[in-house]
Design a protein around this motif. Structure first.
Motif, PDB file in Angstrom:
ATOM      1  N   LEU A 406       0.867  -1.259  -0.126  1.00  0.00           N
ATOM      2  CA  LEU A 406       0.051  -0.194   0.014  1.00  0.00           C
ATOM      3  C   LEU A 406       0.992   1.281  -0.014  1.00  0.00           C
ATOM      4  CD1 LEU A 406      -2.766  -1.148   2.409  1.00  0.00           C
ATOM      5  CD2 LEU A 406      -2.880  -0.927   0.053  1.00  0.00           C
ATOM      6  N   GLY A 407       2.014   1.311   0.671  1.00  0.00           N
ATOM      7  CA  GLY A 407       2.957   2.288   0.621  1.00  0.00           C
ATOM      8  C   GLY A 407       3.426   2.497  -0.657  1.00  0.00           C
ATOM      9  N   ILE A 408       3.921   1.411  -1.287  1.00  0.00           N
ATOM     10  CA  ILE A 408       4.312   1.738  -2.767  1.00  0.00           C
ATOM     11  C   ILE A 408       3.127   2.064  -3.646  1.00  0.00           C
ATOM     12  CG2 ILE A 408       5.235   0.312  -4.790  1.00  0.00           C
ATOM     13  CD1 ILE A 408       6.221  -1.841  -2.810  1.00  0.00           C
ATOM     14  N   MET A 409       2.023   1.819  -3.530  1.00  0.00           N
ATOM     15  CA  MET A 409       1.122   2.209  -4.219  1.00  0.00           C
ATOM     16  C   MET A 409       0.645   3.761  -3.903  1.00  0.00           C
ATOM     17  SD  MET A 409      -2.746   0.367  -4.011  1.00  0.00           S
ATOM     18  CE  MET A 409      -2.082  -1.415  -4.120  1.00  0.00           C
ATOM     19  N   SER A 410       1.048   4.165  -2.891  1.00  0.00           N
ATOM     20  CA  SER A 410       0.946   5.736  -2.649  1.00  0.00           C
ATOM     21  C   SER A 410       1.527   6.572  -3.393  1.00  0.00           C
ATOM     22  CB  SER A 410       1.198   5.872  -1.277  1.00  0.00           C
ATOM     23  OG  SER A 410       2.538   5.972  -1.081  1.00  0.00           O
ATOM     24  N   LYS A 411       2.654   5.926  -4.122  1.00  0.00           N
ATOM     25  CA  LYS A 411       3.691   6.835  -4.849  1.00  0.00           C
ATOM     26  C   LYS A 411       2.960   6.893  -6.269  1.00  0.00           C
ATOM     27  CE  LYS A 411       6.871   6.587  -1.721  1.00  0.00           C
ATOM     28  NZ  LYS A 411       7.073   7.559  -0.756  1.00  0.00           N
ATOM     29  N   THR A 412       2.050   6.298  -6.661  1.00  0.00           N
ATOM     30  CA  THR A 412       1.369   6.469  -7.881  1.00  0.00           C
ATOM     31  C   THR A 412      -0.427   6.503  -7.538  1.00  0.00           C
ATOM     32  OG1 THR A 412       2.807   4.969  -8.844  1.00  0.00           O
ATOM     33  CG2 THR A 412       0.961   5.614 -10.340  1.00  0.00           C
ATOM     34  N   PRO A 413      -0.706   7.972  -7.211  1.00  0.00           N
ATOM     35  CA  PRO A 413      -1.951   8.152  -6.818  1.00  0.00           C
ATOM     36  C   PRO A 413      -3.042   7.536  -7.470  1.00  0.00           C
ATOM     37  CG  PRO A 413      -0.676   9.802  -6.353  1.00  0.00           C
ATOM     38  CD  PRO A 413       0.139   9.125  -7.205  1.00  0.00           C
TER      39      PRO A 413
END
Length: 772
Positions: A406-413
């Motif tokens: 989920l943290g990685i996902m936050s880099k691509t909104p």
């Protein structure tokens, strides 16, 4: 020797294109010779019925000859293809060098034709600008160096590409036992990435076997990975040759073991290799194109994900989890997510699928084990006063792989927004699982009495950090930590109807997620005010501050007019009670409360700043409306402040910490996308957010919520009146004319402001769940 600037500029590459065509033609001719020999020589002799030792010898030699023709054909075609690829790449990068040179010349530089070094030609510059550089030699030097560097970087790109193709052409893949021992090699690859993947795999495998790379080998591997990270053939060939997900995980574990424990002096080198490995995973797992190309992409992807589901559940040795001699082992998903944290550019499909697969491994409803990621200690970094965790000590390790993804996902909104979109059944289910059902306690504990016994699991200190970041990104459309911006930004600037429609769809998705998160956490907070996890409160506050005008409508206009207004500019569909319950839950953290509070004070200040002299003198409907809505907003927020501090009146430590993190937020720091221009407006913002607001947290010991409400009614409300007075004075009205009781300012404006403030600070009680 690497090509230099002069050679790049002066050398045309058309001969490279001609050479590529000549090699391809050679391949066709060798192909014809191969077919003729096969059909008219070898076949004819074999059909003649020739027998005996001489026939056996001939057939053996004929087969070698046939294989040599095939090898020559395939090698020539591969060289032709590599030269054609080199021509396209080198020509494009050479153009970038020429472009950088031309831009430098246009900017007033003289470019050395041999080295590419830039010198400022002041005679060709605007006189004012030239005079600045005459007087300031340091500025002139910095200007020259910046242009020189731009050209040098473009030259380096050409050099790297040139070296990459040299290695591809010089590669020597095994052709088995075909043809002559030193004959033609038909195994040469026709794609530079695919040709060089074997060498990269060889170097990574050397590390995995426990060997060390020389300095030259490290540089070679770095160049190979940099030049080919966007090449799918290279990426897929490399991770397949490493052994698929299992081999990639083992390689990553070896790299991190060396970086953090065994060869810390070369930590940078090993982490660089690890980052490159993450980047090729991103490239390899993309499913793009159309038709057959897309089908091939999908086949590779499906095979990779199938193997990853198996490797993700396996246990692996790694020093990070075995530092205390507990003989622990990590799961494959913990390792692969740790690796992925170092890369970027992952596709939406890959991030969604790996997140859902990790969940399936832990979710009892899907046959998973909720304790599958549990380890005997935590891996959080140091938490700063702003609520973020420093990436230090062991915090690089993703012991919670779901939170990590989920943290990685936050880099691509956009990817995060799609993951939680409540318009889909999957999106609603994911949010509900993470909010209400998931077991976040991943740290085993033990109690020592006469014997060691297991204690209850506990959450790691950085629990929910990735979840909070993903939610913030999903609700706002921006990467957490970036400066605030308007969530609708880009709509007006889109150039085509299709782009406008996409921008609007993306905005509606973000708003849907925002509405769902606020409503769902409001329900939870109404029952338990501390239920919103500590590590996501700042993220939630940032999201609220991203929609300042809409939230102002909800807690201000809706509070006064009621009836569920359509908010501006984004039409956020959250009612006042839910918004206040949500803000109350978030406000367990003082810094988060201040982010929301200050964002609303900025809107209040803007509204008041929009009033003119006549509005104050006549008590216009516009002035009345601003007074009423501002009173509702400030009263509701002061009620929340009172409720938080009143709830913790018996907990001095908690109360002191709330005040501390509240004060941490820098006064005047931007918390919304709305700019503050001019001293007059800044003065109004300072009144609403400055020391007077901070002082409301002081002298509150042993006060109940009801006591604090009374306290703020006399100490908190005057901020609003002072903002009104300040603006009236700014418009030219003497302060003495604002005081008389019969003035419109006192009869209408401040009376309405005081009445709405008082109503809100009392009736917000039910909205925050405190009246139950």
């Amino acid at each position: 020797m690497a090509v230099d600037y002069e050679t790049i500029i002066s050398t045309g590459l058309s001969s490279l294109s001609r050479a590529a065509t000549a090699w391809e033609d050679m391949g066709k001719r060798f192909g014809n010779l191969h077919d003729d020999y096969r059909d008219h020589v070898k076949a004819a002799v074999e059909a003649d019925g020739w027998r005996g030792e001489s026939a056996t010898t001939f057939k053996s030699q004929a087969q070698v000859t046939l294989e040599e023709y095939a090898g020559a054909r395939d090698e020539a075609k591969a060289v032709g293809a590599l030269l054609k690829e080199a021509y396209g790449t080198l020509n494009s990068r050479r153009d970038k060098v020429i472009e950088a040179r031309d831009q430098a010349v246009e900017a007033g530089m003289t470019v050395n034709p041999y080295s590419g070094r830039c010198t400022a030609d002041l005679a060709r510059m605007d006189e004012d600008k030239a005079e600045v550089y005459r007087r300031n030699q340091l500025a002139r030097q910095e200007l020259e160096e910046s242009w020189t560097k731009k050209i040098a970087d473009a030259v380096k790109d050409v050099q790297d590409a040139d070296e990459n193709f040299r290695m591809a052409l010089m590669s020597d893949p095994s052709d088995g036992d075909k043809g002559l021992l030193d004959g033609f090699n038909g195994a040469l690859k026709s794609d530079a990435g695919e040709a060089n993947a074997a060498r990269a795999e060889e170097l990574y495998d050397k590390i995995r076997r426990g060997e060390k790379l020389s300095g030259a080998e490290r540089e070679e591997l770095d160049l190979l990975m940099r030049e080919n990270k966007s090449d799918q053939e290279f990426s897929r060939t490399l991770i397949t040759s490493l052994g698929g997900p299992d081999g990639v995980i083992r390689t990553h574990n070896e790299l991190t073991d060396r970086a953090y424990f065994e060869e810390t002096g070369r930590k940078k080198h090993y982490l660089n290799m690890d980052r490159h490995l993450a980047d090729v995973i991103a490239t390899a797992t993309r499913v793009e194109g159309k038709g057959r190309e897309r089908e091939e992409d999908q086949r590779f992807y499906d095979k990779w994900m199938k193997d990853l589901r198996e490797a993700g559940l396996k246990e692996y040795d790694a020093e990070i989890v075995d530092q205390v001699g507990s003989d622990q082992r990590m799961r494959g998903y913990q390792s692969i997510v740790t690796l992925m944290q170092n890369g970027s550019g992952y596709s939406e499909q890959f991030l969604h699928d790996i997140a859902d697969d990790v969940r399936a491994a832990e979710d009892p409803k899907q046959g998973g084990d909720p304790d599958i990621w549990d380890l005997d200690r935590g891996f959080a970094g140091t938490k700063g006063e702003d609520g973020t965790f420093a990436r230090d000590r062991d915090s690089w390790f993703a012991n919670d792989p779901y939170d990590g993804v989920l943290g990685i996902m936050s880099k691509t909104p956009d990817v995060a927004t799609a993951y939680f979109d409540p318009d889909t059944a999957a999106g609603k289910d994911r949010l509900e699982y993470l909010q209400k059902e998931r077991d976040w306690d991943l740290v085993n504990t033990s109690e020592y009495r006469k014997v060691e016994v297991s204690g209850p699991d506990k959450a790691d200190a950085d629990s929910h950090v990735g979840f909070g970041a993903a939610l913030e990104a999903a609700m706002t459309g921006q990467v957490p930590g970036e400066g605030p911006k308007d969530p609708a930004a880009g709509t007006a600037g889109a150039q085509t109807d299709e782009e406008k429609e996409k921008t609007e769809r993306d905005l509606r998705k973000r708003i849907r997620v925002f509405e769902e998160v606020v409503d769902s956490y409001a329900k939870i907070s109404a029952v338990d005010k501390s239920a919103i996890p500590e590590n996501i409160r700042h993220n939630m506050a940032n999201a609220v501050a991203c929609y300042p005008n809409d939230v102002h409508d909800i807690i201000g206009k809706d509070g006064y007019f009621s009836g569920g207004l359509s908010t501006e500019p984004n039409g956020v569909g959250v009612d006042r009670a839910a918004m206040l319950q949500f803000i109350r839950g978030v406000s367990e953290d003082g810094g988060a409360y201040r982010t929301i509070h200050d964002s609303q004070m900025q809107i209040v200040a803007n509204e008041i700043h929009g009033l003119g002299r006549e509005d104050f003198e006549k008590g216009s409907p516009k002035a009345q409306g601003v007074a009423q809505v501002s009173g509702q907003t400030m009263g509701a927020l002061d009620h929340i402040r009172a409720d938080v501090l009143g709830s913790h009146r018996d907990d001095a430590i908690s109360q002191n910490n709330w005040s501390k993190v509240y004060a941490y937020h820098t006064i005047g720091a931007p918390v919304t996308a709305i700019p503050v221009f001019g001293d007059t407006l800044q003065r109004l913002v300072d009144i609403g957010t400055g020391h007077v607001a901070e002082d409301l947290n002081n002298e509150i010991s042993d006060k109940t919520t009801e006591d604090l409400i009374k306290h703020y009614s006399t100490k908190g409300y005057p901020r609003l009146e002072e903002m009104m007075v300040e603006r009236a004075v700014q418009t030219g009205i003497p302060r003495s004319e604002l005081g008389p009781a019969d003035s419109a300012f006192q009869r209408v404006i401040t009376a309405d402001a005081r009445q709405e403030y008082s109503a809100a600070i009392h009736d917000a009680q039910g909205s925050t769940g405190t009246g139950s």
